[in-house]
Motif scaffolding. Structure first.
Motif, PDB file in Angstrom:
ATOM      1  N   PRO A  46       0.827  -1.211   0.000  1.00  0.00           N
ATOM      2  CA  PRO A  46       0.000   0.000   0.000  1.00  0.00           C
ATOM      3  C   PRO A  46       0.857   1.256   0.000  1.00  0.00           C
ATOM      4  O   PRO A  46       2.071   1.213   0.208  1.00  0.00           O
ATOM      5  CB  PRO A  46      -0.797  -0.128   1.310  1.00  0.00           C
ATOM      6  CG  PRO A  46       0.071  -0.983   2.194  1.00  0.00           C
ATOM      7  CD  PRO A  46       0.757  -1.952   1.276  1.00  0.00           C
ATOM      8  N   SER A  47       0.219   2.380  -0.235  1.00  0.00           N
ATOM      9  CA  SER A  47       0.911   3.660  -0.184  1.00  0.00           C
ATOM     10  C   SER A  47       1.562   3.839   1.183  1.00  0.00           C
ATOM     11  O   SER A  47       0.949   3.570   2.216  1.00  0.00           O
ATOM     12  CB  SER A  47      -0.088   4.794  -0.449  1.00  0.00           C
ATOM     13  OG  SER A  47       0.546   6.049  -0.368  1.00  0.00           O
ATOM     14  N   GLY A  48       2.831   4.263   1.189  1.00  0.00           N
ATOM     15  CA  GLY A  48       3.547   4.452   2.445  1.00  0.00           C
ATOM     16  C   GLY A  48       4.160   3.201   3.014  1.00  0.00           C
ATOM     17  O   GLY A  48       4.691   3.210   4.124  1.00  0.00           O
ATOM     18  N   SER A  49       4.129   2.106   2.255  1.00  0.00           N
ATOM     19  CA  SER A  49       4.648   0.828   2.763  1.00  0.00           C
ATOM     20  C   SER A  49       6.165   0.739   2.696  1.00  0.00           C
ATOM     21  O   SER A  49       6.764  -0.133   3.324  1.00  0.00           O
ATOM     22  CB  SER A  49       4.035  -0.332   1.977  1.00  0.00           C
ATOM     23  OG  SER A  49       4.439  -0.277   0.613  1.00  0.00           O
ATOM     24  N   LYS A  51       7.840   0.581  -0.419  1.00  0.00           N
ATOM     25  CA  LYS A  51       8.276  -0.060  -1.653  1.00  0.00           C
ATOM     26  C   LYS A  51       9.032   0.902  -2.562  1.00  0.00           C
ATOM     27  O   LYS A  51      10.043   0.529  -3.185  1.00  0.00           O
ATOM     28  CB  LYS A  51       7.094  -0.687  -2.394  1.00  0.00           C
ATOM     29  CG  LYS A  51       5.994   0.255  -2.820  1.00  0.00           C
ATOM     30  CD  LYS A  51       4.832  -0.501  -3.442  1.00  0.00           C
ATOM     31  CE  LYS A  51       3.772   0.432  -4.016  1.00  0.00           C
ATOM     32  NZ  LYS A  51       3.163   1.304  -2.970  1.00  0.00           N
ATOM     33  N   SER A  52       8.574   2.152  -2.663  1.00  0.00           N
ATOM     34  CA  SER A  52       9.267   3.122  -3.511  1.00  0.00           C
ATOM     35  C   SER A  52      10.604   3.534  -2.906  1.00  0.00           C
ATOM     36  O   SER A  52      11.590   3.745  -3.625  1.00  0.00           O
ATOM     37  CB  SER A  52       8.390   4.356  -3.737  1.00  0.00           C
ATOM     38  OG  SER A  52       7.237   4.018  -4.494  1.00  0.00           O
ATOM     39  N   GLN A  97       6.832   5.466 -14.700  1.00  0.00           N
ATOM     40  CA  GLN A  97       5.425   5.565 -15.088  1.00  0.00           C
ATOM     41  C   GLN A  97       5.207   6.642 -16.152  1.00  0.00           C
ATOM     42  O   GLN A  97       4.422   6.483 -17.071  1.00  0.00           O
ATOM     43  CB  GLN A  97       4.574   5.881 -13.848  1.00  0.00           C
ATOM     44  CG  GLN A  97       3.098   6.062 -14.125  1.00  0.00           C
ATOM     45  CD  GLN A  97       2.313   6.276 -12.849  1.00  0.00           C
ATOM     46  OE1 GLN A  97       2.734   5.876 -11.769  1.00  0.00           O
ATOM     47  NE2 GLN A  97       1.163   6.910 -12.946  1.00  0.00           N
ATOM     48  N   ASP A 173       9.338   1.327 -12.248  1.00  0.00           N
ATOM     49  CA  ASP A 173       8.481   1.906 -11.218  1.00  0.00           C
ATOM     50  C   ASP A 173       7.112   2.204 -11.812  1.00  0.00           C
ATOM     51  O   ASP A 173       6.960   3.157 -12.575  1.00  0.00           O
ATOM     52  CB  ASP A 173       9.125   3.187 -10.673  1.00  0.00           C
ATOM     53  CG  ASP A 173       8.419   3.699  -9.424  1.00  0.00           C
ATOM     54  OD1 ASP A 173       7.418   3.084  -9.006  1.00  0.00           O
ATOM     55  OD2 ASP A 173       8.864   4.716  -8.868  1.00  0.00           O
ATOM     56  N   GLU A 174       6.130   1.361 -11.507  1.00  0.00           N
ATOM     57  CA  GLU A 174       4.764   1.497 -12.043  1.00  0.00           C
ATOM     58  C   GLU A 174       4.795   1.686 -13.562  1.00  0.00           C
ATOM     59  O   GLU A 174       4.240   2.658 -14.087  1.00  0.00           O
ATOM     60  CB  GLU A 174       4.046   2.676 -11.374  1.00  0.00           C
ATOM     61  CG  GLU A 174       3.882   2.556  -9.876  1.00  0.00           C
ATOM     62  CD  GLU A 174       2.765   1.602  -9.458  1.00  0.00           C
ATOM     63  OE1 GLU A 174       2.149   0.972 -10.335  1.00  0.00           O
ATOM     64  OE2 GLU A 174       2.537   1.482  -8.244  1.00  0.00           O
ATOM     65  N   HIS A 207       1.170  -1.654  -8.048  1.00  0.00           N
ATOM     66  CA  HIS A 207       0.080  -1.880  -7.107  1.00  0.00           C
ATOM     67  C   HIS A 207      -1.016  -2.719  -7.745  1.00  0.00           C
ATOM     68  O   HIS A 207      -2.050  -2.959  -7.135  1.00  0.00           O
ATOM     69  CB  HIS A 207      -0.508  -0.533  -6.634  1.00  0.00           C
ATOM     70  CG  HIS A 207      -1.178   0.241  -7.716  1.00  0.00           C
ATOM     71  ND1 HIS A 207      -0.483   1.050  -8.608  1.00  0.00           N
ATOM     72  CD2 HIS A 207      -2.477   0.327  -8.075  1.00  0.00           C
ATOM     73  CE1 HIS A 207      -1.338   1.597  -9.450  1.00  0.00           C
ATOM     74  NE2 HIS A 207      -2.555   1.171  -9.156  1.00  0.00           N
TER      75      HIS A 207
END
Length: 242
Positions: A46-49, A51-52, A97, A173-174, A207
């Protein structure tokens, strides 16, 4: 009997903290991860996990607060800025992306950019760029600008630019975030084929479960930690590359 080959990438106890004092935020909290050469790994969460943040560290775009990052046995966390830049130029390719193509520049010229930064002769740059575009199915499109290409074609140009230097690792990345469903699956089939046929290690943040399904291994991040790391025994098959 020969010893097993060492992993291409090793993360040990990696933490990343932004800010100081009460405002400090720990984006990564003791991440351990190994990636072998030739793997196709999807990184989800999820966002803030985190991963980025992990992707930025793997791509030498950032440095860990604590822990070890080994790339082919080299301690990346000990390298200075120039050494990390050299590692990026020689071993890593990036796909984003947003494509990040120069708008008024032809597909071939966009793909040549990494080689231009390396100082390679013009004739060699031209040949390498044409070959990379052919690998992603854009033979004959060399002179077209991004405005003359579809979203899927633009991403193919971006992938050609990422592989023109023959990187060991492709960091995506995405990569399908700006594409419709059909073009997204075309790009994923291309990445899977490059991984299988060229032997390029692919690490992809996404995601979307449908896109992660192309990977042979899926790593889930939650709250700055690796919550799940599993093999995907049902990875989608891709058509032969281009």
């Amino acid at each position: 009997m020969s010893a097993p080959e060492a992993p291409l990438i090793v993360l040990r106890g990696i933490t990343k903290t932004y800010g100081q004092g009460p405002a400090a935020f720990q984006a990564l909290q003791g991440v351990d991860l190994e990636i072998a050469a030739g793997e196709f790994v999807a990184v989800m969460g999820p966002s803030g996990s985190g991963k980025s943040t992990a992707m930025n560290l793997l791509g030498c775009l950032d440095t860990p607060s604590e822990g070890e990052y080994l790339f082919r046995g080299i301690h990346v966390e000990r390298l200075d800025r120039n050494q990390r830049a050299l590692l990026r130029r020689t071993c890593l390719g990036f796909v984003f992306q947003g494509f990040n193509l120069l708008a008024r520049t032809s597909a071939q010229e966009n793909v040549e950019l990494p080689l231009l930064y390396r100082g390679e002769p013009a004739e060699q740059r031209h040949a390498s760029a044409r070959a990379a575009l052919a690998k992603v199915g854009l033979d004959g499109w060399e002179d077209h600008t991004p405005a003359e290409l579809s979203g899927g074609q633009q991403q193919r140009v971006a992938i050609a630019r990422a592989i023109v230097t023959s990187p060991l690792v492709l960091l995506a990345d995405e990569p399908t975030g700006n594409l419709d469903s059909k073009r997204s699956h075309e790009i994923m089939e291309l990445l899977a084929a490059l991984n299988r046929e060229q032997g390029i290690t692919v690490i992809m943040v996404t995601h979307e479960p449908d896109m992660a399904a192309y990977a042979r291994r899926i790593v889930h991040f939650v709250d700055g930690q690796v919550a799940q790391d599993k093999l995907n025994g049902h990875a989608k098959e891709s058509a032969p590359c281009c």
